[in-house]
Scaffold this motif. Structure first.
Motif, PDB file in Angstrom:
ATOM      1  N   TYR B  90      10.012   4.895  58.756  1.00  0.00           N
ATOM      2  CA  TYR B  90       9.180   6.066  58.485  1.00  0.00           C
ATOM      3  C   TYR B  90       8.228   6.444  59.624  1.00  0.00           C
ATOM      4  O   TYR B  90       7.627   7.501  59.587  1.00  0.00           O
ATOM      5  N   ASN B  91       8.036   5.588  60.571  1.00  0.00           N
ATOM      6  CA  ASN B  91       7.108   5.856  61.663  1.00  0.00           C
ATOM      7  C   ASN B  91       5.787   6.466  61.179  1.00  0.00           C
ATOM      8  O   ASN B  91       5.401   7.560  61.602  1.00  0.00           O
ATOM      9  N   PRO B  92       5.099   5.778  60.286  1.00  0.00           N
ATOM     10  CA  PRO B  92       3.909   6.382  59.671  1.00  0.00           C
ATOM     11  C   PRO B  92       2.715   6.419  60.622  1.00  0.00           C
ATOM     12  O   PRO B  92       2.652   5.663  61.596  1.00  0.00           O
ATOM     13  N   GLY B  93       1.772   7.324  60.312  1.00  0.00           N
ATOM     14  CA  GLY B  93       0.548   7.426  61.100  1.00  0.00           C
ATOM     15  C   GLY B  93      -0.525   6.485  60.587  1.00  0.00           C
ATOM     16  O   GLY B  93      -1.515   6.207  61.274  1.00  0.00           O
ATOM     17  N   LEU B  94      -0.346   6.035  59.352  1.00  0.00           N
ATOM     18  CA  LEU B  94      -1.277   5.084  58.744  1.00  0.00           C
ATOM     19  C   LEU B  94      -0.517   4.325  57.667  1.00  0.00           C
ATOM     20  O   LEU B  94       0.360   4.889  57.018  1.00  0.00           O
ATOM     21  N   ILE B  95      -0.851   3.052  57.532  1.00  0.00           N
ATOM     22  CA  ILE B  95      -0.182   2.270  56.486  1.00  0.00           C
ATOM     23  C   ILE B  95      -1.215   1.701  55.526  1.00  0.00           C
ATOM     24  O   ILE B  95      -2.208   1.106  55.955  1.00  0.00           O
ATOM     25  N   GLY B  96      -0.979   1.909  54.262  1.00  0.00           N
ATOM     26  CA  GLY B  96      -1.799   1.271  53.244  1.00  0.00           C
ATOM     27  C   GLY B  96      -1.083   0.023  52.756  1.00  0.00           C
ATOM     28  O   GLY B  96       0.109   0.070  52.449  1.00  0.00           O
ATOM     29  N   VAL B  97      -1.799  -1.081  52.724  1.00  0.00           N
ATOM     30  CA  VAL B  97      -1.228  -2.306  52.162  1.00  0.00           C
ATOM     31  C   VAL B  97      -1.984  -2.609  50.878  1.00  0.00           C
ATOM     32  O   VAL B  97      -3.190  -2.837  50.898  1.00  0.00           O
ATOM     33  N   THR B 124      -2.277  -2.196  67.894  1.00  0.00           N
ATOM     34  CA  THR B 124      -3.672  -2.159  67.443  1.00  0.00           C
ATOM     35  C   THR B 124      -4.182  -0.741  67.203  1.00  0.00           C
ATOM     36  O   THR B 124      -5.218  -0.543  66.591  1.00  0.00           O
ATOM     37  N   ASP B 125      -3.440   0.266  67.708  1.00  0.00           N
ATOM     38  CA  ASP B 125      -3.860   1.656  67.451  1.00  0.00           C
ATOM     39  C   ASP B 125      -3.395   2.165  66.085  1.00  0.00           C
ATOM     40  O   ASP B 125      -3.852   3.196  65.626  1.00  0.00           O
ATOM     41  N   LEU B 126      -2.445   1.464  65.488  1.00  0.00           N
ATOM     42  CA  LEU B 126      -1.927   1.928  64.193  1.00  0.00           C
ATOM     43  C   LEU B 126      -2.892   1.508  63.090  1.00  0.00           C
ATOM     44  O   LEU B 126      -3.110   0.316  62.865  1.00  0.00           O
ATOM     45  N   PRO B 127      -3.517   2.489  62.431  1.00  0.00           N
ATOM     46  CA  PRO B 127      -4.446   2.089  61.380  1.00  0.00           C
ATOM     47  C   PRO B 127      -3.720   1.529  60.157  1.00  0.00           C
ATOM     48  O   PRO B 127      -2.804   2.160  59.635  1.00  0.00           O
ATOM     49  N   VAL B 128      -4.099   0.326  59.795  1.00  0.00           N
ATOM     50  CA  VAL B 128      -3.572  -0.276  58.580  1.00  0.00           C
ATOM     51  C   VAL B 128      -4.756  -0.546  57.660  1.00  0.00           C
ATOM     52  O   VAL B 128      -5.741  -1.142  58.077  1.00  0.00           O
ATOM     53  N   LYS B 149     -12.428   4.403  49.392  1.00  0.00           N
ATOM     54  CA  LYS B 149     -13.542   3.766  50.095  1.00  0.00           C
ATOM     55  C   LYS B 149     -13.032   2.958  51.289  1.00  0.00           C
ATOM     56  O   LYS B 149     -13.578   3.024  52.389  1.00  0.00           O
ATOM     57  N   LYS B 150     -11.960   2.226  51.080  1.00  0.00           N
ATOM     58  CA  LYS B 150     -11.408   1.387  52.149  1.00  0.00           C
ATOM     59  C   LYS B 150     -10.838   2.220  53.300  1.00  0.00           C
ATOM     60  O   LYS B 150     -10.904   1.813  54.461  1.00  0.00           O
ATOM     61  N   ILE B 151     -10.256   3.346  52.949  1.00  0.00           N
ATOM     62  CA  ILE B 151      -9.687   4.207  53.999  1.00  0.00           C
ATOM     63  C   ILE B 151     -10.820   4.739  54.886  1.00  0.00           C
ATOM     64  O   ILE B 151     -10.743   4.714  56.114  1.00  0.00           O
ATOM     65  N   ILE B 152     -11.905   5.179  54.252  1.00  0.00           N
ATOM     66  CA  ILE B 152     -13.052   5.679  55.029  1.00  0.00           C
ATOM     67  C   ILE B 152     -13.624   4.543  55.888  1.00  0.00           C
ATOM     68  O   ILE B 152     -13.902   4.710  57.068  1.00  0.00           O
ATOM     69  N   TYR B 153     -13.753   3.390  55.278  1.00  0.00           N
ATOM     70  CA  TYR B 153     -14.292   2.214  55.971  1.00  0.00           C
ATOM     71  C   TYR B 153     -13.491   1.916  57.237  1.00  0.00           C
ATOM     72  O   TYR B 153     -14.031   1.664  58.301  1.00  0.00           O
ATOM     73  N   ARG B 154     -12.159   1.991  57.086  1.00  0.00           N
ATOM     74  CA  ARG B 154     -11.296   1.648  58.209  1.00  0.00           C
ATOM     75  C   ARG B 154     -11.315   2.717  59.294  1.00  0.00           C
ATOM     76  O   ARG B 154     -11.253   2.419  60.482  1.00  0.00           O
ATOM     77  N   ARG B 218      -6.354  14.883  57.457  1.00  0.00           N
ATOM     78  CA  ARG B 218      -6.083  14.377  58.815  1.00  0.00           C
ATOM     79  C   ARG B 218      -6.940  13.151  59.103  1.00  0.00           C
ATOM     80  O   ARG B 218      -8.105  13.080  58.711  1.00  0.00           O
ATOM     81  N   LEU B 219      -6.349  12.210  59.826  1.00  0.00           N
ATOM     82  CA  LEU B 219      -7.074  10.983  60.145  1.00  0.00           C
ATOM     83  C   LEU B 219      -8.343  11.291  60.930  1.00  0.00           C
ATOM     84  O   LEU B 219      -9.406  10.693  60.699  1.00  0.00           O
ATOM     85  N   ALA B 220      -8.247  12.254  61.842  1.00  0.00           N
ATOM     86  CA  ALA B 220      -9.406  12.602  62.673  1.00  0.00           C
ATOM     87  C   ALA B 220     -10.538  13.154  61.795  1.00  0.00           C
ATOM     88  O   ALA B 220     -11.721  12.933  62.068  1.00  0.00           O
TER      89      ALA B 220
END
Lengths: 451, 464
Positions: B90-97, B124-128, B149-154, B218-220
């Motif tokens: 999937y080449n994702p821009g962000l991964i949630g675990v 290390t640039d890939l946000p997980v 909350k965790k997504i904002i934190y990260r 958007r992540l930004a």
């Protein structure tokens, strides 16, 4: 053919999945199946608990109690279309709703009390207690709790060893069969064996399918002792050992039970399928043959002739509209996949891609025998593979379950719901018409003209 | 008001789902994100099925497919392999675990596993974003807010202050999110709406098919949330420990306006007023007209609505918004229920249900068996909530107005519009028409029985 395979499989990003996929052709590589799903591949499979619940849930007058956190019960509450002619206790989803505290201190007491509560309220003769992932880990002694509850209430409380991680969906089928075996009383002496009394295994009475088959058999002079497990009850299951023959439709889930019943009670078994006219007809003939009864065989022929005449014209009309279309199939088990190939042939459609979640090697051998060269056969597929092969093979429709449906639609491909929550029967002669009609409804819908 | 009677050991027909379910929905609202569930294969598949059937969208969620070996010796290898394959596919821009009961019980440290993984792979640039969501730890609602909350934190960036306004939405329909975006647009608010699954879980038909749908916050933009001028969070029932808006306020000093879902006249006014105050922009004429039409609708329907005795169930945030809307319109909530424990909802209901004519049953940590019992006892005549409430229709003949998630037995759950002045008008019409349908369907035979056959009912008894 070799070339074709290379072309098809190069686009697969996950190396490990290659063994699970092949294109029918010259090479005779054995398809890998019945293995753990590849992590991260987005398998369409569920878990052991799912397999067990699917098989046992149609037992209408049982309490189905899920020992675990709420999700497992929540996602399986009355989601399947098994019909009942009597009790409807099975349409509830009971859970011990384990919380953090129970994980730390153990869930046995809560389970015992939950059984007490439910038995007091519903007075069932039978309770199935399903184990879930964490129960397997925190080490609750399900056997002991069930045994104690059984003694206390004077009913049967049967543990189902269905912790999610102990295997795949097939392990759940096995767990369900083990639970059923515990229920069946050794029968030979207790019950009078009627010579034309059979058990019908692997029909879950979706939209009344088991009832349709029961009527066919009754017209041939055959009684159904009990169906495993569509519209079954505690009392009927108890008497399962009193049958003279087991016929199995969904072999993936029931062959294990059939072989154990043969071993323990000497009941022979045979495979049947009531999907499509050809399989339905052959199955009825084979049953008559098994009884070695000319009169029954005659009645079977009459029935087949009569029913075929009723449905043939309609199916022929649909066939004219559908001839030459290409189908993709991705279903749970092998028997359905095999029968669907034949059923599609009846309406002039070739299967260009076919796979299952839990097919066994023998299922894939049959599939390989039936499909044309070039057909992609795959086990435990994922959305990326389904998308790739459906598009590459130019499929006009997909047969699958709830999760596959939106993928097909997003790809502009027609779709047939061949899953447990459908609302119309696809078995027998009437089912063959329903199937053809559904294929027509989706493949020939005007909506495709606009996309 | 509250009458959770005796403790029960068995849940009979659940009224809630589990934590990772909510977490998946949150991640679906983030641009190019994918989720992997660390646990046995079934969790991911069941949740995918549940979500796909509601939204009618393909929902691809990976699983680490933990097996017996992984359970005994630890699931790190499974998770690492799962991440490898997920990235390849999937080449994702962000991964949630997201974790599960199983992963938590065997003590998987997903923070460590994922950070080691990213280092080893040079990613290390890939946000997980790792979120601990054991199924036994809470409901899907809690999983939803915690994941936000965790997504904002990260993703919280170091960028300085900006003048944008964070809008944090709870579990709403994609149509509702689009309507909130429209209101923000007509009010000319420069905002960051999060999470935004209005496209990802309700995408237009288009070719070619994309495995990872367009849309999502958007992540930004998420990275800018800690620098925003204010946060409006529709999360009055969210616990402080999981409140994303609360986190932004306590850690970054972003003033929090914690508001109810803008449903009903009062709550929509509150939202619009807050926007007006924060931006200094006037309320445009078309929004005023929508408000006027809602008032007109309320007046037109008030006598029909007065006959409504509602049973409201589902996620706390939705339950509160619906109860308020019922009260504004003379529909008496007789049973108010949620599957989880929500102290905030309890407090909020206390203050607003005081003026009710009769006794209101408030049930938390409840199930449909209890909801059914209380609904019957209090002669409810309309149910409002997700499609599991069909059980109340089937067993007690109480018609159901479908609202929230999941809706499995009807199409269009993703298109149900219920927020803002416009959405409330449509929501109210659905309620009123259901009451009318019931009335028209039964009044002839009711009157016949009552007055022609004279069954001896005292007409005064029917007065409330």
């Amino acid at each position: 053919m070799e070339e074709m395979e290379v072309v098809l499989l190069t686009g697969l990003p996950i190396e490990e999945r290659r063994d699970f996929i092949l294109t029918k052709g010259k090479q005779k590589r054995q398809l890998k199946c019945d293995a753990d799903s590849v992590a991260g591949s987005v398998s369409q499979r569920a878990c052991v608990y799912c397999g067990a619940r699917v098989v046992l849930n149609p037992v209408t007058d049982a309490v189905h109690l899920v020992h675990g956190p709420i999700g497992c019960a929540s996602y399986t509450w009355d989601i399947r279309g098994s019909l009942s002619s009597g009790a409807d206790l099975y349409r509830n989803s009971f859970s011990t709703d384990l919380k953090e505290h129970d994980i730390i201190f153990g869930g046995e007491k809560k389970l015992a009390r939950a059984i007490d509560e439910l038995v007091r309220k519903y007075r069932p003769k039978l309770v199935f207690v399903y184990s879930t992932c964490i129960v397997g880990v925190i080490g609750d002694d399900l056997e002991a709790v069930c045994k104690a509850a059984s003694g206390k209430h004077g009913i049967e409380v049967i543990p189902v060893q269905s912790s999610g991680f102990i295997g795949n969906k097939s392990a759940g089928y096995r767990a369900a069969c083990d639970a059923l075996m515990r229920l069946i009383e050794p029968g030979e002496k207790k019950y009078v064996i009627k010579s034309k009394n059979i058990n019908y295994l692997g029909d879950f009475n979706l939209a009344g399918e088991a009832w349709i088959i029961k009527r066919y058999l009754s017209r041939m002079g055959v009684d159904i002792n009990v169906v495993f497990t569509g519209d079954s009850s505690y009392a009927a299951l108890k008497k399962a050992a009193g049958a003279s023959l087991n016929i199995i439709q969904c072999a993936g889930s029931m062959i294990y039970l059939a072989s154990r019943m043969e071993e323990n009670y000497g009941i022979p078994y045979m495979n049947v399928s009531f999907v499509g006219i050809e399989d339905t007809s052959n199955s009825l003939r084979n049953i008559a043959k098994a009884f070695n009864d000319p009169e029954m065989a005659y009645k079977a022929e009459q029935l087949i002739e009569h029913e075929t005449a009723l449905v043939k014209p309609a199916i022929q009309r649909y066939r004219e509209k559908l001839e030459g279309k290409k189908a993709a199939v991705y279903v749970g088990g092998g028997f359905k996949a095999v029968s669907l190939i034949k059923q599609f042939k009846e309406i002039g459609i070739d299967v260009v891609m076919i796979g299952t979640q839990t097919g066994r090697p023998e299922d894939y051998r049959r599939i390989g025998d039936l499909v044309d060269d070039g057909t992609v056969i795959l086990d435990d597929a994922n959305p990326a593979e389904l998308e790739k092969f459906m598009l590459e093979k130019g499929a006009d429709l997909l047969v699958g379950g709830v999760k596959e449906r939106p993928l097909a639609y997003k790809l502009g491909i027609a779709f047939i719901d061949h899953n447990h929550n459908r609302k119309h029967p696809l078995s027998g002669f009437i089912g063959a018409v329903n199937f053809a009609e559904e294929v027509y409804a989706t493949v020939c819908s005007p909506v495709w003209n606009y996309i | 008001m509250k009458d959770n009677t005796s403790y029960r050991y068995a849940n009979e027909n659940p009224c809630n789902m589990c934590m990772p379910m909510g977490g998946i929905i949150s991640f679906k609202g983030v641009e190019k994100s994918m989720v992997i569930i660390h646990g046995s294969q079934g969790c991911s598949t069941y949740m995918r099925r549940h979500i796909a059937e509601h939204f009618n969208e393909p929902v691809d969620v990976a699983s680490s497919s933990l097996n017996e070996k992984g359970t005994i010796y630890g699931g790190e290898n499974n998770l690492r392999k799962g991440l490898d394959n997920l990235i390849k596919l999937y080449n994702p821009g962000l991964i949630g675990v997201l974790t599960t009961c199983l992963a938590e019980t065997i003590g998987e440290d997903i923070e460590r596993i994922t950070s080691d993984y990213l280092k080893d792979r040079g990613l290390t640039d890939l946000p997980v974003v790792a979120v601990s969501t054991p199924g036994y730890g809470g409901t899907h609602t809690e999983g939803y807010f915690l994941a936000l909350k965790k997504i904002i934190y990260r993703l919280a960036g170091k960028a300085g202050k900006n003048s944008r306004i964070n809008i944090i939405v709870p579990s709403l329909s994609p149509a509702d999110i689009r309507e909130i975006k429209r209101i923000l647009h007509v009010m000319d608010v420069d905002c960051i709406l999060f999470p935004d699954y209005s496209d990802t879980l309700d995408r237009p038909f288009e070719r070619p098919y994309k495995k990872v749908p367009d849309g999502g916050t958007r992540l930004a933009d998420i990275a800018m949330m800690p620098g925003a001028a204010a946060t409006i969070q529709m999360g009055v029932t969210a616990g402080d420990n999981i409140s994303p808006g609360g986190y932004l306020e306590s850690h970054f000093g972003v003033p929090l306006y914690n508001l109810p879902i803008p449903m009903g006249i009062e709550n929509t006014d509150l939202f619009v007023e807050t926007l007006k105050n924060l931006t200094g922009n006037d309320v445009p004429e078309n929004l005023r007209q929508e408000r006027g039409r809602l008032l007109d609708c309320m007046v037109d329907s008030h006598k029909y609505n007065f006959e409504g005795r509602s049973v409201v169930f589902g996620e706390p945030e939705n339950v509160y918004a619906i109860v308020k809307t019922c009260l504004e319109n003379g529909i008496e909530p007789v049973v108010v229920a949620t599957g989880g424990k929500s102290n905030k909802l309890t407090e909020l209901l206390k203050s607003c249900l005081n003026g009710c004519r009769g006794n209101v049953h408030f049930l938390d940590e409840t199930d449909f068996s209890e909801i059914r019992e209380k609904s019957k006892e209090s002669a409810a005549n309309i149910a409002i909530g997700h499609s599991d409430g069909r059980y109340l229709t089937e067993r007690e003949g109480i018609p159901l107005v479908r609202h929230g998630f999941p809706i499995h037995d009807r199409v269009g759950g993703q298109r149900l519009l219920s927020v803002g002045y416009l959405g409330t008008t449509m929501f109210l019409d659905r309620i009123t028409n259901t009451l009318l349908e019931n009335k028209y369907g039964s009044y002839r035979s009711n009157m016949y029985q009552k007055f022609y056959q004279n069954t001896g009912d005292n007409p005064l008894q029917t007065m409330r």
